[in-house]
Every structure is written in C-alpha cells, then in structure tokens.
Write a protein that holds these residues in place. Structure first.
Motif, short mmCIF file in Angstrom:
data_model
loop_
_atom_site.label_atom_id
_atom_site.label_comp_id
_atom_site.label_asym_id
_atom_site.label_seq_id
_atom_site.Cartn_x
_atom_site.Cartn_y
_atom_site.Cartn_z
N ASP A 1 10.33 13.75 -5.16
CA ASP A 1 10.34 12.39 -4.61
C ASP A 1 11.53 12.13 -3.68
OD1 ASP A 1 12.48 12.17 -6.34
OD2 ASP A 1 11.53 10.76 -7.70
N LEU B 1 3.64 9.76 -8.80
CA LEU B 1 2.49 9.11 -9.43
C LEU B 1 1.71 10.14 -10.22
CD1 LEU B 1 1.29 7.01 -6.34
CD2 LEU B 1 2.85 6.30 -8.16
N GLU C 1 0.83 -1.20 0.00
CA GLU C 1 0.00 0.00 0.00
C GLU C 1 0.87 1.26 0.00
OE1 GLU C 1 -3.50 2.11 2.73
OE2 GLU C 1 -2.75 0.11 3.23
N VAL C 2 0.44 2.23 -0.77
CA VAL C 2 1.19 3.47 -0.91
C VAL C 2 1.52 4.08 0.45
CG1 VAL C 2 1.04 5.84 -1.76
CG2 VAL C 2 0.21 3.97 -3.19
N ASN C 3 2.80 4.47 0.60
CA ASN C 3 3.30 5.14 1.81
C ASN C 3 3.08 4.34 3.10
OD1 ASN C 3 4.34 7.43 0.50
ND2 ASN C 3 2.30 8.36 0.41
N ASN D 1 7.39 4.81 -0.44
CA ASN D 1 7.79 3.43 -0.11
C ASN D 1 9.17 3.09 -0.67
OD1 ASN D 1 5.51 2.85 1.34
ND2 ASN D 1 4.54 1.59 -0.23
N ASP E 1 4.75 8.52 -3.75
CA ASP E 1 4.79 7.31 -2.92
C ASP E 1 6.22 7.19 -2.39
OD1 ASP E 1 4.65 4.86 -1.73
OD2 ASP E 1 4.24 3.72 -3.57
N GLY F 1 11.90 8.19 -3.89
CA GLY F 1 10.50 7.78 -3.96
C GLY F 1 10.03 7.73 -5.41
#
Length: 480
Positions: free
Chosen positions: A86, A132, A33-35, A145, A143, A129
């Motif tokens: 990002d 999007l 899941e995003v972040n 992640n 995002d 990052g």
C-alpha cells in the motif's frame, strides 16, 4: 500479577481535516470512489515533486501548543524506507530526529486523581494507502486514495500504568483534537488510530521490561483489551521462566488476542535520511506564538474545572465535555442565569442529550430552545415556583414555540402553590379523611407518607409545593 507493574506507551495517529493532501492538491476526503483521489505525486511516480501543505504545519503546531510542547522553529522532513503493497513509493515522508513538536505533556483525571502523561513528540507525515480484502475475490486490492492524507503522530512517554489510564489519555487526546478542530476523529473511518507499546516490570524496579508493539487497534475499547491481554501474556511468559522478545504483534479485536507479525524494527532498519525534495521548515517566532493564542480552554482542563469548582461527578463532566455542542449549551446556560451546575448538568445529560442523539445536531438547530430560556426554566424550578413535573411540560413547549417561560407557565396554569396558609388547609382536610394512613405511618409503614403527599397533590391539582406539603404532613402527624 500483583508482583508486576504494567508500562504503556501510546502512538496516536490522527488524520488532519485539511481540504487537500499533505504534498499534493488531491482532495482529502473519505469514502469517495476507489482510486479516484490520487495523482502522480501521491502515487510516487518518477520525476514528481511534493509541495508541503502549510495548513498541516499549522495544525501540528496548534496541537503542540495544546499539549504543552516546545516547537522546533527549524526542522526538516525525512524519508522512512520500507516496502509494503500500500506504499507505492516504497518510502514514507515523515520526521525522524527533529520533530515539529516535542517535550510536552497532558494532564488526565483517573478516578478523581490527576495524573500527568509526558508527550515525547508530535511529527507530521503522510498516510499510506489501504489494502482491501474480500471473500469475493482472490488476493488483495489496493486503494491509493489514502496515500498522502496528512497525519500527525503523537507519541507518549511510557508514563501510563494501566489500561484505565490509557483510555483516559486517548479520550483526552481525541477531545483536544476535536476542540481545536484539526481532526474529525471518526474512528469508524480510521481518522484516529493508535499503536500500543506494552512491557511489564517487577514492582518497585526502575528498569523497564522488553516492550512489545501492537498494531491494528482502531478503537479505545480495543486498546484497553489489547493492553490487558498483552500484559497478562508477558507476565505468564515470565512466570514460566520465559523471555520477552521485542516484536510487533497484530491485535485481533474479534478474537480478543494478538498474533505475531514480525520482529520489531529499530530506527536504523528504516534507513532514515533527510527528504531531498523538500526544503527545511523555518517558522517565524511571531507565527508560532500567534497560533498559541488561538487555543481555547481544552477539554481535559474543563473536566477538572467542572469537577473541582462546580462539584460535578467526573463521569458527568466527561460526558458533557466530550461533546462540544453539549458543553457549549451547559456553559452558556450557567452564564445566562443563577442556577446550579448540577441541575443544568441533569437537563443537558437527560432531555437535551436525548434530542441531540436522535437528530445528531446541536439542540439550537432543531428546536426553539436557547441557553437563556433553559436557564430561566431551571431558575423557576429551583425557586419553587413550579415543580419538576411542570418544568417538563414547559420544556416541551419551549422546544416547539418561541415563547417566554413565564408566559407558558401562566397559559398552562402550572404555577406552584407555596402559600403556607393555603397548603395547611389542604393538609388538614386530607389528613382528617385519611386517619388510617396516619396510623400506618406511626406504625412504621413509611410508604404511607408518599400516599398522603399524593393525596394532597391531587387536592391541589398538582400545583402544591411537594416539599412544603411533606413538611406540613409530618408536622400534622407529630402534633396529633
């Protein structure tokens, strides 16, 4: 275009398959899941301190050994300063003047010719990052992640002279990463990607032209197209009296062209300085040497061995080696029995590949087939005991049932008739009934031989040795 020579250098970025990120304990996993996989450390919050993941260093050293690099046992990490949405810290922790590995090379095979490509350096760094973009909302979202996912950057020397060589180099790097198991190399997930530097110079010149860097290349076919496009663009500019400017361009694979992003930065633009929150990396000699012992025979070496020693075509050798599971069953089958490499290659690239492609698993995981049984089957076919067609029937049984090859042949009545006297009787009978086909063959209709062989095979219920039958048929025609 014949007046110019293309010069290419590649920067390959490979995400490492460690459990956690490079400087924190967040999961290093794609597709969540995003972040959901970020913390104050990889988000660059004030007051946080990074801690280097030892497995990242180990993986980089193993790749350094695989690419024949010297390993710097004392090195450091540096801050590379730049601002982008990002990159929440506004700097990336990387390595500047003292990389972990440097001065290496990799040997590739292009159209049967061996070529050595120099490797300038391999260094560790963190990923940024991901922005999007979507038509469903205005602007861009981020995002985080991927922030802090461990990377190694592999920088080649400008030794590549065509897009074909570039593709061979990229395939070699990808295979090596997979063979030493430090990256999954899933291009669709961005696990391996590359930046391409292209310049052109007059053929015979020793002075390189001005290089242009291209970003956003996420496939090897994209790299090939990008190199060809940019080389042609530069040659056209020069032929029209223009000047090439050092710059960074973005490759658009869909449009098949590149567009200007910005003028190319130099190292001083990034304001590198030693990372103050991380200690110097100091490696024991025994530790570095121990990692070297863990390197298996590498895929580029395997391809060359399969071509030079086993006589395989380069395309076949590459297809086998690029899949670790196919390569394993190929080599295990050769070790298990006295059968030809070409025959084993045909089975691995044919029937076995079809099953593996359908299941996306090693053949041993979904069937009863083993390398020993495959070797026995191939030996039986090559000895003339059964035909190729009968071998296919035996293969189908082996996949499903844990039986010996000899037992299956006996149960199905597939053993090939090779007895000279028995086959001569069959040939004499068939030929006496097909005098017109004999005349047709003598009159130049060579397909009549196939018909006569087929009639003999039918008479033996498919168990006659076709090679011996053909020999006897030709002998009959010549003597009558």
């Amino acid at each position: 275009m014949m007046d110019y020579e293309i010069v290419v250098g590649l920067e390959v970025h490979a995400e490492l398959n460690t459990n956690s990120k490079i400087y924190c304990s967040c999961n290093n996993e794609f597709g969540l899941e995003v972040n959901s996989q970020c913390c104050p450390i990889c988000m660059g919050m004030p007051g946080t301190l990074p801690t280097l993941n030892e497995q990242v260093v180990e993986s980089a050293i193993r790749m350094g050994h695989a690419l024949n690099c010297s390993i710097n046992r004392i090195c450091k990490q540096d801050r590379k300063n730049y601002f982008y949405p990002d990159l929440p810290k506004a700097y990336q922790i990387s390595q500047f003047d003292i990389p972990l590995c440097e001065n290496g090379y990799v040997d590739i095979l292009v159209d049967g010719i061996e070529k050595r490509i120099g490797v300038t350096r391999i260094h560790i760094e963190e990923d940024a990052g991901k922005l999007l973009h979507s038509d469903t909302f205005d602007g861009s979202l981020v995002d985080f992640n991927r922030c802090g996912v461990p990377l190694i950057e592999i920088v080649s020397e400008p030794d590549i002279r065509s897009s074909t060589e570039a593709k061979a180099y990229l395939e070699a790097i990808k295979s090596i990463l997979q063979y030493i198991d430090i990256s999954d190399c899933k291009m669709q997930e961005g696990s391996i990607r590359c930046d391409v530097n292209v310049s052109v110079m007059k053929r015979g010149s020793n002075e390189f032209g001005t290089r242009v860097e291209m970003k956003n290349i996420n496939s090897f076919s994209g790299a090939v197209h990008a190199i060809d496009y940019e080389a042609n663009r530069q040659m056209e500019v020069l032929e029209n009296g223009g000047v090439i400017t050092q710059e960074t361009r973005r490759w658009d694979d869909t449009a098949g062209k590149n567009v200007l992003l910005r003028s190319k930065e130099d190292a001083h633009d990034y304001r590198y300085f030693p990372e103050p929150d991380l200690l110097t990396i100091v490696l024991e000699e025994d530790y570095v040497n121990g990692l070297k012992q863990s390197i298996p025979e590498l895929p580029n070496k395997k391809i060359m061995r399969f071509v030079k020693e086993l006589g395989l075509l380069q395309a076949d050798a590459t297809s086998i080696v690029e899949n670790i599971d196919k390569c394993r069953i190929f080599e295990d089958t050769l070790k298990a029995g006295n059968c030809s490499a070409k025959a084993v290659s045909n089975w691995v690239l044919g029937d076995i590949s079809k099953i593996m492609n359908e299941t996306n698993q090693p053949i041993e995981h979904t069937t009863k087939l083993t390398a020993t049984k495959l070797a026995e089957l191939i030996q039986t076919i090559e000895s003339g005991k059964i035909s190729n067609a009968a071998g296919k029937k035996v293969f189908e049984v082996i996949l499903k049932e844990d039986k010996q090859v000899a037992d299956i042949i006996k149960e199905l009545g597939l053993e090939q008739i090779s007895d000279q006297n028995a086959l001569e009787q069959v040939v004499n009978t068939v030929m006496e009934s097909n005098t017109k086909s004999i005349e047709d063959y003598k009159n130049g209709k060579t397909n009549a031989l196939g018909f006569l062989t087929g009639q003999c095979m039918k008479a033996t219920k498919g168990q006659g040795n076709p090679a011996k039958l053909k020999e006897l048929i030709l002998n009959y025609i010549q003597t009558h």
